[in-house]
Design a protein around this motif. Sequence first.
Motif, PDB file in Angstrom:
ATOM      1  N   SER A  65      35.191  41.476  42.396  1.00  0.00           N
ATOM      2  CA  SER A  65      35.676  42.429  41.489  1.00  0.00           C
ATOM      3  C   SER A  65      36.007  41.894  40.174  1.00  0.00           C
ATOM      4  O   SER A  65      36.142  42.758  39.124  1.00  0.00           O
ATOM      5  CB  SER A  65      36.845  43.267  42.137  1.00  0.00           C
ATOM      6  OG  SER A  65      37.984  42.143  42.423  1.00  0.00           O
ATOM      7  N   TYR A  66      36.061  40.551  40.184  1.00  0.00           N
ATOM      8  CA  TYR A  66      36.454  39.913  38.916  1.00  0.00           C
ATOM      9  C   TYR A  66      35.094  39.834  38.067  1.00  0.00           C
ATOM     10  O   TYR A  66      35.164  39.626  36.840  1.00  0.00           O
ATOM     11  CB  TYR A  66      36.971  38.574  39.125  1.00  0.00           C
ATOM     12  CG  TYR A  66      37.400  37.837  38.053  1.00  0.00           C
ATOM     13  CD1 TYR A  66      38.671  37.997  37.374  1.00  0.00           C
ATOM     14  CD2 TYR A  66      36.750  36.767  37.233  1.00  0.00           C
ATOM     15  CE1 TYR A  66      39.363  37.254  36.425  1.00  0.00           C
ATOM     16  CE2 TYR A  66      36.840  36.305  36.055  1.00  0.00           C
ATOM     17  CZ  TYR A  66      38.529  36.524  35.623  1.00  0.00           C
ATOM     18  OH  TYR A  66      38.842  35.889  34.449  1.00  0.00           O
ATOM     19  N   GLY A  67      34.043  39.987  38.622  1.00  0.00           N
ATOM     20  CA  GLY A  67      32.854  39.932  38.016  1.00  0.00           C
ATOM     21  C   GLY A  67      31.862  38.856  38.374  1.00  0.00           C
ATOM     22  O   GLY A  67      32.445  37.666  38.800  1.00  0.00           O
ATOM     23  N   GLY A  68      30.661  38.578  38.314  1.00  0.00           N
ATOM     24  CA  GLY A  68      29.830  37.731  38.753  1.00  0.00           C
ATOM     25  C   GLY A  68      28.663  38.029  39.809  1.00  0.00           C
ATOM     26  O   GLY A  68      28.596  39.314  40.001  1.00  0.00           O
ATOM     27  N   SER A  77      41.237  34.867  43.293  1.00  0.00           N
ATOM     28  CA  SER A  77      42.354  35.328  44.470  1.00  0.00           C
ATOM     29  C   SER A  77      42.408  36.845  44.155  1.00  0.00           C
ATOM     30  O   SER A  77      43.056  37.371  45.064  1.00  0.00           O
ATOM     31  CB  SER A  77      43.508  34.508  44.019  1.00  0.00           C
ATOM     32  OG  SER A  77      44.003  34.858  42.449  1.00  0.00           O
ATOM     33  N   ARG A  78      41.840  37.388  43.328  1.00  0.00           N
ATOM     34  CA  ARG A  78      41.983  39.045  43.286  1.00  0.00           C
ATOM     35  C   ARG A  78      41.426  39.714  44.602  1.00  0.00           C
ATOM     36  O   ARG A  78      40.273  39.366  44.826  1.00  0.00           O
ATOM     37  CB  ARG A  78      41.239  39.384  42.058  1.00  0.00           C
ATOM     38  CG  ARG A  78      41.550  40.807  41.685  1.00  0.00           C
ATOM     39  CD  ARG A  78      40.673  41.330  40.442  1.00  0.00           C
ATOM     40  NE  ARG A  78      40.587  42.793  40.272  1.00  0.00           N
ATOM     41  CZ  ARG A  78      40.455  43.416  39.271  1.00  0.00           C
ATOM     42  NH1 ARG A  78      40.198  42.688  38.040  1.00  0.00           N
ATOM     43  NH2 ARG A  78      40.045  44.776  39.037  1.00  0.00           N
ATOM     44  N   GLY A  79      42.109  40.494  45.206  1.00  0.00           N
ATOM     45  CA  GLY A  79      41.856  41.238  46.424  1.00  0.00           C
ATOM     46  C   GLY A  79      40.690  42.434  46.011  1.00  0.00           C
ATOM     47  O   GLY A  79      40.598  42.855  44.852  1.00  0.00           O
ATOM     48  N   ARG A  80      40.300  43.159  47.003  1.00  0.00           N
ATOM     49  CA  ARG A  80      39.632  44.118  46.867  1.00  0.00           C
ATOM     50  C   ARG A  80      40.446  45.496  46.735  1.00  0.00           C
ATOM     51  O   ARG A  80      41.451  45.420  47.113  1.00  0.00           O
ATOM     52  CB  ARG A  80      38.556  44.420  48.192  1.00  0.00           C
ATOM     53  CG  ARG A  80      37.687  43.466  48.320  1.00  0.00           C
ATOM     54  CD  ARG A  80      36.823  43.662  49.730  1.00  0.00           C
ATOM     55  NE  ARG A  80      36.003  44.474  49.661  1.00  0.00           N
ATOM     56  CZ  ARG A  80      34.993  44.993  50.592  1.00  0.00           C
ATOM     57  NH1 ARG A  80      35.316  44.435  51.767  1.00  0.00           N
ATOM     58  NH2 ARG A  80      34.254  45.774  50.517  1.00  0.00           N
ATOM     59  N   GLU A 113      35.928  43.193  30.352  1.00  0.00           N
ATOM     60  CA  GLU A 113      37.187  42.409  30.351  1.00  0.00           C
ATOM     61  C   GLU A 113      37.170  41.063  30.804  1.00  0.00           C
ATOM     62  O   GLU A 113      37.829  40.209  30.179  1.00  0.00           O
ATOM     63  CB  GLU A 113      38.451  43.202  31.068  1.00  0.00           C
ATOM     64  CG  GLU A 113      38.561  44.593  30.946  1.00  0.00           C
ATOM     65  CD  GLU A 113      38.286  45.504  31.714  1.00  0.00           C
ATOM     66  OE1 GLU A 113      38.656  46.172  32.676  1.00  0.00           O
ATOM     67  OE2 GLU A 113      36.579  45.226  32.101  1.00  0.00           O
ATOM     68  N   THR A 114      36.376  40.644  31.835  1.00  0.00           N
ATOM     69  CA  THR A 114      36.342  39.491  32.481  1.00  0.00           C
ATOM     70  C   THR A 114      34.845  38.721  32.193  1.00  0.00           C
ATOM     71  O   THR A 114      34.598  37.725  33.104  1.00  0.00           O
ATOM     72  CB  THR A 114      36.589  39.387  33.980  1.00  0.00           C
ATOM     73  OG1 THR A 114      35.510  40.335  34.574  1.00  0.00           O
ATOM     74  CG2 THR A 114      38.164  40.153  33.839  1.00  0.00           C
ATOM     75  N   ALA A 115      33.927  39.364  31.493  1.00  0.00           N
ATOM     76  CA  ALA A 115      32.724  38.960  31.348  1.00  0.00           C
ATOM     77  C   ALA A 115      32.562  37.458  30.972  1.00  0.00           C
ATOM     78  O   ALA A 115      31.768  36.494  31.521  1.00  0.00           O
ATOM     79  CB  ALA A 115      31.691  39.707  30.309  1.00  0.00           C
ATOM     80  N   LEU A 116      33.370  37.111  30.024  1.00  0.00           N
ATOM     81  CA  LEU A 116      33.100  35.695  29.451  1.00  0.00           C
ATOM     82  C   LEU A 116      33.651  34.616  30.607  1.00  0.00           C
ATOM     83  O   LEU A 116      32.993  33.747  30.792  1.00  0.00           O
ATOM     84  CB  LEU A 116      33.930  35.267  28.217  1.00  0.00           C
ATOM     85  CG  LEU A 116      33.414  36.257  26.989  1.00  0.00           C
ATOM     86  CD1 LEU A 116      34.160  35.827  25.612  1.00  0.00           C
ATOM     87  CD2 LEU A 116      31.817  35.605  26.838  1.00  0.00           C
ATOM     88  N   ASP A 117      34.736  34.941  31.441  1.00  0.00           N
ATOM     89  CA  ASP A 117      34.938  34.079  32.322  1.00  0.00           C
ATOM     90  C   ASP A 117      34.076  33.952  33.625  1.00  0.00           C
ATOM     91  O   ASP A 117      33.771  32.818  34.031  1.00  0.00           O
ATOM     92  CB  ASP A 117      36.364  34.380  32.842  1.00  0.00           C
ATOM     93  CG  ASP A 117      37.627  34.135  32.023  1.00  0.00           C
ATOM     94  OD1 ASP A 117      37.171  33.232  31.177  1.00  0.00           O
ATOM     95  OD2 ASP A 117      38.499  34.728  32.082  1.00  0.00           O
ATOM     96  N   ALA A 118      33.612  35.218  33.961  1.00  0.00           N
ATOM     97  CA  ALA A 118      32.494  35.209  34.784  1.00  0.00           C
ATOM     98  C   ALA A 118      31.178  34.245  34.459  1.00  0.00           C
ATOM     99  O   ALA A 118      30.490  33.693  35.387  1.00  0.00           O
ATOM    100  CB  ALA A 118      32.045  36.701  35.042  1.00  0.00           C
TER     101      ALA A 118
END
Length: 235
Positions: A65-68, A77-80, A113-118
């Motif tokens: 869900s964070y992206g990737g 650690s983000r859950g579903r 929101e999380t694209a660069l980290d992913a």
Amino acid sequence: MIVERAYAHVYDPDPDAWPWTVPGVRQFLAEGLRFRAPVTFLVGENGSGKSTLVEAMAEGFGLDSYGGSADWKYATSRGRSVLGERVSFDAAPRGRRMVGSRAARKGFFLRAETALDALERESLDPDSRSHGEGFLAAFREKFTVPGLYVLDEPEAALSFASCLELLGHLDQLAKAGGQVVCATHSPLLTALPGADIVQLGEGGMERVRWADLELVDHWRRYLADPQAYLRHVLG
């Protein structure tokens, strides 16, 4: 296509709790979403449920869900989400092995929101590129093989010209056997020939032609006469 239908079973959802209060989510629970084309766009105002649905579909397919990519399932650690853990798919004939086997699963979830980290996690070195170039690097290098590719407002970091390049990537991916589900506010992206467009709003989900989209109508009228809109928001 990889999948023919997405659906979720939630028993006795609280009618007063988010996301079950969102009309598009309630309709998804009642009917699911059947895919009619290799590229599906979900459009609607903020809060209409489009990002909630694409994130849940990404999670249901086994994407973080964070992206990737599928190789990075739950690398964070983000859950579903409460909806994502309940989403299932009816596979298309060519997607049965992929849906049935995590090892065979191919795809990518790109969220603004999380694209660069992913992307950094995928060894794409976004620090050596601009934000928009980092997005396009993912499309060029990760959106290459048949699989399910889920996008949440990818136009956020892209210029007009870059959006056109993205459109070309999505078209090539679909022609190569991939499938795309994209939440967007972009009239440019939704103009992709042959794409299926689902508009979310107070009435739930409905299929709409590009020319009849509310976002297309608003952009057309704004560009023709900006003052007709600006006089309502500028003091």
